[in-house]
Design a protein around this motif. Sequence first.
Motif, PDB file in Angstrom:
ATOM      1  N   PRO A   8       0.830  -1.209   0.000  1.00 55.87           N
ATOM      2  CA  PRO A   8       0.000   0.000   0.000  1.00 55.87           C
ATOM      3  C   PRO A   8       0.865   1.260   0.000  1.00 55.87           C
ATOM      4  O   PRO A   8       1.960   1.272   0.575  1.00 55.87           O
ATOM      5  CB  PRO A   8      -0.811  -0.124   1.291  1.00 55.87           C
ATOM      6  N   GLN A  12      -2.568   5.464   1.064  1.00 58.67           N
ATOM      7  CA  GLN A  12      -3.500   4.384   1.364  1.00 58.67           C
ATOM      8  C   GLN A  12      -3.416   3.966   2.829  1.00 58.67           C
ATOM      9  O   GLN A  12      -4.435   3.732   3.490  1.00 58.67           O
ATOM     10  CB  GLN A  12      -3.228   3.177   0.449  1.00 58.67           C
ATOM     11  N   SER A  16      -6.465   4.726   6.063  1.00 61.13           N
ATOM     12  CA  SER A  16      -7.173   3.507   6.463  1.00 61.13           C
ATOM     13  C   SER A  16      -7.716   3.616   7.880  1.00 61.13           C
ATOM     14  O   SER A  16      -7.172   4.324   8.735  1.00 61.13           O
ATOM     15  CB  SER A  16      -6.241   2.289   6.370  1.00 61.13           C
ATOM     16  N   ARG A 386     -10.873  -1.726  -4.818  1.00 63.72           N
ATOM     17  CA  ARG A 386      -9.645  -1.568  -4.037  1.00 63.72           C
ATOM     18  C   ARG A 386      -9.275  -2.812  -3.247  1.00 63.72           C
ATOM     19  O   ARG A 386      -8.173  -2.906  -2.715  1.00 63.72           O
ATOM     20  CB  ARG A 386      -9.770  -0.392  -3.079  1.00 63.72           C
TER      21      ARG A 386
END
Length: 651
Positions: A8, A12, A16, A386
């Motif tokens: 990631p 990203q 999260s 995703r």
Amino acid sequence: MSKLLWQPSEVQIKSSNMFRFMTLINERHGTSFDSYDGLYQWSVDHIPEFWKEMWEFAAIKASKPYDQVIDDANRMPGARWFDGARLNFAENLLRYRDDRLALVFRGEDQVRRTLTYAQLYDEVARVAMALKDAGVVAGDRVAGFVPNMPESIIAMLAASSLGAAWSSCSPDFGIKGVLDRFGQIRPKVLFTADGYFFKGKPLDSLARIADIISQIPSVERLVVVSYTHQKPDISAISNAVLYDDFKSAQDGLEIDFAQLPFDHPLYVMYSSGTTGLPKCMVQSAGGILIHHLKELMLHTDLKREDTIFYFTTCGWMMWNWLVSSLATGATLVLYDGNPFHPSPKAMWQMAQDEKISVFGTSAGYLAALQAAGVRPKEEFDLSPLRAVLSTGSPLSIESFEFVYDAVKSDLQLASIAGGTDLNGCFALGNPMGPVYAGELQCRGLAMKVFAFDDDGQPVVGQEGELVCAAPFPSMPIYFWNDPEGKKYHSAYFDVYPGIWRHGDYIVVSEHGGVVMHGRSDATLNPGGVRIGTAELYRQVEQLEEVEDSVVVGQKWENDVRVILFVKLAPGFDLTDDLKNKIRKTIRVHASPRHVPAKIIPVPDIPYTLNMKKVELAVKKVIHNQEVKNKDALRNPEALDYFAGIAELQEA
């Protein structure tokens, strides 16, 4: 070292839910974690503190707060969670009442139906009122013999709003399979549809349901959803009413959510039942709620703006898992039917049309997709996608690589593994971490999972039994008709007292990932060396000549020899050349110990109703032992092929 497939980006990671949760823990507990490893270790070292923080992070709705998180974090089974709290599962899933889409239903009939969160609340309120009028109270059971459609979710939420426990089977279950399950728990109300679609054909359910309810006298009301017909004729079925006539006609109803203890029964789930009557596992409302939200919010990174899909039926725990996504406010896509209808591209057309961001499926589906030569990224706009989730059986390295090569290069591929028993996962995805080929990314937060060697000691980098050494909220609260807990204890705790033995064979990798090697009770032991069956399947099923396979150990001359049964792809025969090719592939890519003593063709491979290979049943048949409950199988006739094979009596 496993091959790195995805990492990631910093953006990203920091966007999260997992990162947000980790930051919260650092702020509140004086820690300084910057990766999952530290957070995981803290979670298993501080189990009460972890679940306290998860309760707040998930914003669990409760009318009365808990007195303590857990009474004894060292007692398993029997630990009590969140004593004193009063809550309702359905209330937590129906916290949103706006015009955002809650459910999108796509069946094989291609008619798209949608429900907003406001409409979903209204439908649940109407059905809850009808159930209450039908005499359903807290502690009763409400069951569903239903396709994966909105009415199934509505019925479950309506039942749980009253404190009734829900249990469901998919309509492809045979009559005995349903009776073996619902006959034990004696539901008061049963929901069904008039039929369902499969491979483009409407299939009738009413004849079977009439037979079923005639043998379950506890059912006082049968509610029939119109699906394959506009207004099916139910006049011949006693106590039957159409769903549209059953639900309340009142507008603007408010649901009176029953406020119940954390450990009040929510679901009755079932073991596969291949060795006798299925075990009925009773799971708690609070335990399922907080455990699912941990997995959905943190490990799957599910948010309000997401659209999540999981290919499942109402007879598989992934349906229950998917439904809990409502508590996050995400949009759920439901599909009922064959995922290859009308073509192998069907699910990816749907993923594009519905802008699916989290796509859940099985390892078998991904292998079949690869075999069909489908490359979704070349035909469909999957820009919202995703994450791809996979479960049901170990995902091969080739399937890992296929997803990144043919579906999308920038996504989180989360192979996840757990079980119906816990309605969740022991190992699963981590949106902050890398994906390595063949590995589940991590052990779940607060799941004290180890691989135990033959001496009952944790090992890293070598194969062992999957165990969990600390309690977790979604453990069954009890088994049905097991007043002294003997069945419960023997299911998980008879090998390592106080430690949950799940029955899977795994490796915990050096970087904290998990590699699945199949069921430990199906592990092969030629020459005393333990071999996981998944290692053979991975090699055999990448061969174009082999469509499917099952491998078992046969007792032979005071030892065990490996027997491989293969279902050949159309147009191929099991020649000596093909046998040699299979053996060479296994020898080179696995080890000489994995090479089967016999390779035998069969026309079909038996599976449970939840699409798991039944290695143990095959093993019983070749040893002339009785398989007690063939109704637990999707294709029980397949077992007949394994009886009396002459070649198995030869050296």
